[in-house]
Design a protein around this motif. Structure first.
Motif, PDB file in Angstrom:
ATOM      1  N   ARG A 112       0.833  -1.206   0.000  1.00 38.99           N
ATOM      2  CA  ARG A 112       0.000   0.000   0.000  1.00 38.99           C
ATOM      3  C   ARG A 112       0.865   1.253   0.000  1.00 38.99           C
ATOM      4  N   VAL A 113       1.938   1.250   0.797  1.00 37.34           N
ATOM      5  CA  VAL A 113       2.852   2.389   0.827  1.00 37.34           C
ATOM      6  C   VAL A 113       3.512   2.570  -0.535  1.00 37.34           C
ATOM      7  N   SER A 114       3.932   1.476  -1.131  1.00 38.77           N
ATOM      8  CA  SER A 114       4.556   1.551  -2.454  1.00 38.77           C
ATOM      9  C   SER A 114       3.581   2.112  -3.483  1.00 38.77           C
ATOM     10  N   GLN A 115       2.305   1.697  -3.401  1.00 40.17           N
ATOM     11  CA  GLN A 115       1.301   2.199  -4.346  1.00 40.17           C
ATOM     12  C   GLN A 115       1.061   3.686  -4.158  1.00 40.17           C
ATOM     13  N   TRP A 116       1.057   4.143  -2.895  1.00 41.10           N
ATOM     14  CA  TRP A 116       0.883   5.567  -2.627  1.00 41.10           C
ATOM     15  C   TRP A 116       2.073   6.370  -3.156  1.00 41.10           C
ATOM     16  N   ILE A 117       3.258   5.847  -3.007  1.00 39.75           N
ATOM     17  CA  ILE A 117       4.448   6.538  -3.525  1.00 39.75           C
ATOM     18  C   ILE A 117       4.378   6.656  -5.039  1.00 39.75           C
ATOM     19  N   CYS A 118       3.999   5.559  -5.705  1.00 42.17           N
ATOM     20  CA  CYS A 118       3.867   5.597  -7.164  1.00 42.17           C
ATOM     21  C   CYS A 118       2.778   6.573  -7.608  1.00 42.17           C
ATOM     22  N   THR A 119       1.665   6.611  -6.854  1.00 42.06           N
ATOM     23  CA  THR A 119       0.591   7.557  -7.184  1.00 42.06           C
ATOM     24  C   THR A 119       1.072   8.994  -7.069  1.00 42.06           C
ATOM     25  N   MET A 120       1.824   9.291  -6.012  1.00 48.64           N
ATOM     26  CA  MET A 120       2.360  10.637  -5.826  1.00 48.64           C
ATOM     27  C   MET A 120       3.357  10.979  -6.936  1.00 48.64           C
ATOM     28  N   ILE A 121       4.144   9.996  -7.351  1.00 47.65           N
ATOM     29  CA  ILE A 121       5.098  10.231  -8.448  1.00 47.65           C
ATOM     30  C   ILE A 121       4.353  10.617  -9.716  1.00 47.65           C
ATOM     31  N   TRP A 122       3.277   9.894 -10.033  1.00 49.74           N
ATOM     32  CA  TRP A 122       2.499  10.208 -11.232  1.00 49.74           C
ATOM     33  C   TRP A 122       1.863  11.588 -11.139  1.00 49.74           C
ATOM     34  N   ILE A 123       1.312  11.932  -9.985  1.00 52.84           N
ATOM     35  CA  ILE A 123       0.666  13.245  -9.812  1.00 52.84           C
ATOM     36  C   ILE A 123       1.680  14.367  -9.974  1.00 52.84           C
ATOM     37  N   ILE A 124       2.848  14.201  -9.331  1.00 54.46           N
ATOM     38  CA  ILE A 124       3.875  15.245  -9.393  1.00 54.46           C
ATOM     39  C   ILE A 124       4.382  15.434 -10.820  1.00 54.46           C
ATOM     40  N   THR A 125       4.667  14.323 -11.504  1.00 56.63           N
ATOM     41  CA  THR A 125       5.207  14.434 -12.866  1.00 56.63           C
ATOM     42  C   THR A 125       4.174  15.008 -13.843  1.00 56.63           C
ATOM     43  N   ILE A 126       2.903  14.696 -13.644  1.00 57.31           N
ATOM     44  CA  ILE A 126       1.866  15.246 -14.531  1.00 57.31           C
ATOM     45  C   ILE A 126       1.744  16.755 -14.356  1.00 57.31           C
ATOM     46  N   PHE A 127       1.697  17.216 -13.097  1.00 62.96           N
ATOM     47  CA  PHE A 127       1.524  18.648 -12.861  1.00 62.96           C
ATOM     48  C   PHE A 127       2.772  19.448 -13.243  1.00 62.96           C
ATOM     49  N   THR A 128       3.950  18.901 -12.976  1.00 62.17           N
ATOM     50  CA  THR A 128       5.179  19.621 -13.326  1.00 62.17           C
ATOM     51  C   THR A 128       5.444  19.623 -14.831  1.00 62.17           C
ATOM     52  N   SER A 129       4.773  18.730 -15.563  1.00 61.68           N
ATOM     53  CA  SER A 129       4.941  18.685 -17.026  1.00 61.68           C
ATOM     54  C   SER A 129       3.901  19.513 -17.762  1.00 61.68           C
ATOM     55  N   LEU A 130       2.944  20.104 -17.053  1.00 66.97           N
ATOM     56  CA  LEU A 130       1.909  20.907 -17.696  1.00 66.97           C
ATOM     57  C   LEU A 130       2.459  22.081 -18.511  1.00 66.97           C
ATOM     58  N   PRO A 131       3.561  22.741 -18.080  1.00 70.76           N
ATOM     59  CA  PRO A 131       4.112  23.821 -18.925  1.00 70.76           C
ATOM     60  C   PRO A 131       4.469  23.366 -20.339  1.00 70.76           C
ATOM     61  N   VAL A 132       4.742  22.075 -20.524  1.00 72.76           N
ATOM     62  CA  VAL A 132       5.054  21.580 -21.868  1.00 72.76           C
ATOM     63  C   VAL A 132       3.858  21.788 -22.793  1.00 72.76           C
ATOM     64  N   LEU A 133       2.639  21.612 -22.264  1.00 70.61           N
ATOM     65  CA  LEU A 133       1.443  21.832 -23.070  1.00 70.61           C
ATOM     66  C   LEU A 133       1.288  23.289 -23.479  1.00 70.61           C
ATOM     67  N   VAL A 134       1.807  24.193 -22.642  1.00 69.62           N
ATOM     68  CA  VAL A 134       1.664  25.630 -22.907  1.00 69.62           C
ATOM     69  C   VAL A 134       2.726  26.126 -23.876  1.00 69.62           C
ATOM     70  N   PHE A 135       3.999  25.776 -23.613  1.00 67.89           N
ATOM     71  CA  PHE A 135       5.107  26.378 -24.363  1.00 67.89           C
ATOM     72  C   PHE A 135       5.479  25.598 -25.626  1.00 67.89           C
ATOM     73  N   SER A 136       5.151  24.318 -25.689  1.00 77.15           N
ATOM     74  CA  SER A 136       5.521  23.543 -26.878  1.00 77.15           C
ATOM     75  C   SER A 136       4.585  23.873 -28.030  1.00 77.15           C
ATOM     76  N   GLY A 137       4.993  23.495 -29.221  1.00 74.58           N
ATOM     77  CA  GLY A 137       4.145  23.768 -30.365  1.00 74.58           C
ATOM     78  C   GLY A 137       4.801  23.392 -31.670  1.00 74.58           C
ATOM     79  N   GLU A 138       4.104  23.702 -32.731  1.00 74.06           N
ATOM     80  CA  GLU A 138       4.560  23.394 -34.076  1.00 74.06           C
ATOM     81  C   GLU A 138       4.862  24.696 -34.809  1.00 74.06           C
ATOM     82  N   PHE A 139       5.935  24.738 -35.563  1.00 73.70           N
ATOM     83  CA  PHE A 139       6.239  25.909 -36.368  1.00 73.70           C
ATOM     84  C   PHE A 139       6.685  25.475 -37.757  1.00 73.70           C
ATOM     85  N   LYS A 140       6.578  26.389 -38.697  1.00 69.87           N
ATOM     86  CA  LYS A 140       6.792  26.073 -40.097  1.00 69.87           C
ATOM     87  C   LYS A 140       8.027  26.777 -40.628  1.00 69.87           C
ATOM     88  N   ILE A 141       8.872  26.016 -41.332  1.00 69.48           N
ATOM     89  CA  ILE A 141      10.003  26.568 -42.073  1.00 69.48           C
ATOM     90  C   ILE A 141       9.863  26.081 -43.508  1.00 69.48           C
TER      91      ILE A 141
END
Length: 368
Positions: A141-170
């Motif tokens: 159960r402790v291991s599952q909670w740690i993994c859940t927290m890892i997923w939550i942290i990585t998802i929220f800290t990766s949200l800026p990628v959705l904002v700043f990333s993009g496609e551009f044309k050359i």
């Protein structure tokens, strides 16, 4: 020298075109084959690990770590064909929304895999060095909670990628990038300098290199290619995005897990040697393999990103284009870690092999 005062002559541009023709096409084909092999082998290996941990491994404490690590690697490998076909084509053909989702999912899975790898190794070293503490406090159960927290942290800290990333044309090609750049006007892409010698190089490569030079310099004339004040906007965006990606990758994605892997596996080897209850010769082979594989798969990409960041900071377009030619190969080498993880951490285990053998034997008996 200011950031936008560096100039490149026609000869330098032509030298780079020759370099691209020599290396880019063979590398694209090799990267495509390597990506497909890595994808097939990794998906099969991680699928076996996921199946084993869900249906066959019922009570093993490490099943949570193995399961989550296999899921992150499996999802990353599912997206690998997108990267493979984009590298083969030389541009991003899937649109801006897929670009954002692709980079976001890759970022989430990369850091989730790294943190789970750290947690797995710390759990393993505690189970050997402090078995009573590990048995009492590190439950499933402790291991599952740690993994859940890892997923939550990585998802929220990766949200800026959705904002700043993009496609551009050359020119006529579109590219997927961590920073959202502006398209370059097609009308500005017509070569404005005169070649002193007949052009014997492939026209597509020539136009591709020249268009990129025009994009990053934003001021090409008949004799040279220089940057003007508008170039600062492009280069500051590139420098900012590379620093935001390279520095965390270097510290969190490389040195931290590498130190944890080194420390935990060496500690396990020392503790087991003292106990004299396990075949230490076989254990040392596994320990050395884990350390070498991690170092070999990740180090080339880390070095490539550092060189790229240095080239961008110095506005060295020639060095930047050359290292970018090899970056897809370095990414593919790092991707191979996803298909090697299940082999190193699970499939080499006797319990896993015995469980799979029993399962296959039961299927054979039922079919007969």
């Amino acid at each position: 020298m200011s950031l936008y005062s560096r100039c490149y002559s026609t000869e330098e541009i032509l030298d780079l075109i020759e370099y691209q023709i020599k290396y880019s096409v063979p590398l694209r084909n090799f990267n495509f084959v390597l990506s497909l092999v890595t994808c097939v082998v990794g998906l099969i290996g991680n699928a076996i690990v996921i199946f084993f941990n869900i249906f066959l491994m019922k009570k093993h404490k490490s099943k949570i770590w193995f399961l989550n690590l296999a899921i992150t690697d499996f999802v990353s490998l599912l997206l690998l064909p997108l990267h493979a076909f984009a590298v083969l084509k030389g541009h991003w053909p899937y649109g801006k929304h897929i670009c954002k989702i692709f980079l976001f999912v890759i970022c989430v899975n990369m850091y989730a895999s790294i943190f789970i790898l750290i947690a797995l190794n710390l759990s393993r070293v505690l189970s050997v060095a402090k078995p009573m503490f590990h048995r009492t406090f590190i439950s499933q159960r402790v291991s599952q909670w740690i993994c859940t927290m890892i997923w939550i942290i990585t998802i929220f800290t990766s949200l800026p990628v959705l904002v700043f990333s993009g496609e551009f044309k050359i020119g006529e090609d579109r590219y997927c990038s961590l920073f959202c750049a502006k398209d370059l006007d097609d009308a500005a892409l017509k070569p404005t300098f005169n070649l002193t010698e007949p052009l014997n190089l492939e026209e597509k490569v020539y136009l591709d290199v020249y268009n990129k030079f025009h994009y990053f310099c934003n001021g090409c004339t008949a004799e040279k290619c220089c940057g003007d004040e508008n170039t600062l906007v492009i280069w500051n965006n590139i420098i900012f995005s590379l620093q935001c990606f390279t520095i965390p990758l270097l510290v969190i994605g490389y040195f931290l897990p590498f130190c944890v892997i080194m420390f935990s596996n060496i500690t396990i080897a020392v503790q087991v040697q003292k106990s004299q209850t396990v075949n230490t010769h076989r254990l040392y082979k596994i320990v050395i393999t884990i350390i070498i594989v991690y170092f070999v798969t990740w180090t080339p990409l880390i070095l490539g990103e550092i060189i790229l960041l240095a080239a961008v900071k110095n506005m060295n377009l020639v060095a930047m284009f050359k290292i970018m030619t090899f970056l897809p190969l370095l990414c593919n080498i790092a991707y191979t870690n996803c298909c090697l993880n299940p082999i190193m951490y699970v499939l080499v285990g006797r319990q896993t092999r015995a469980g799979l053998a029993d399962f296959l034997s039961s299927i054979s008996i039922r079919s007969n």
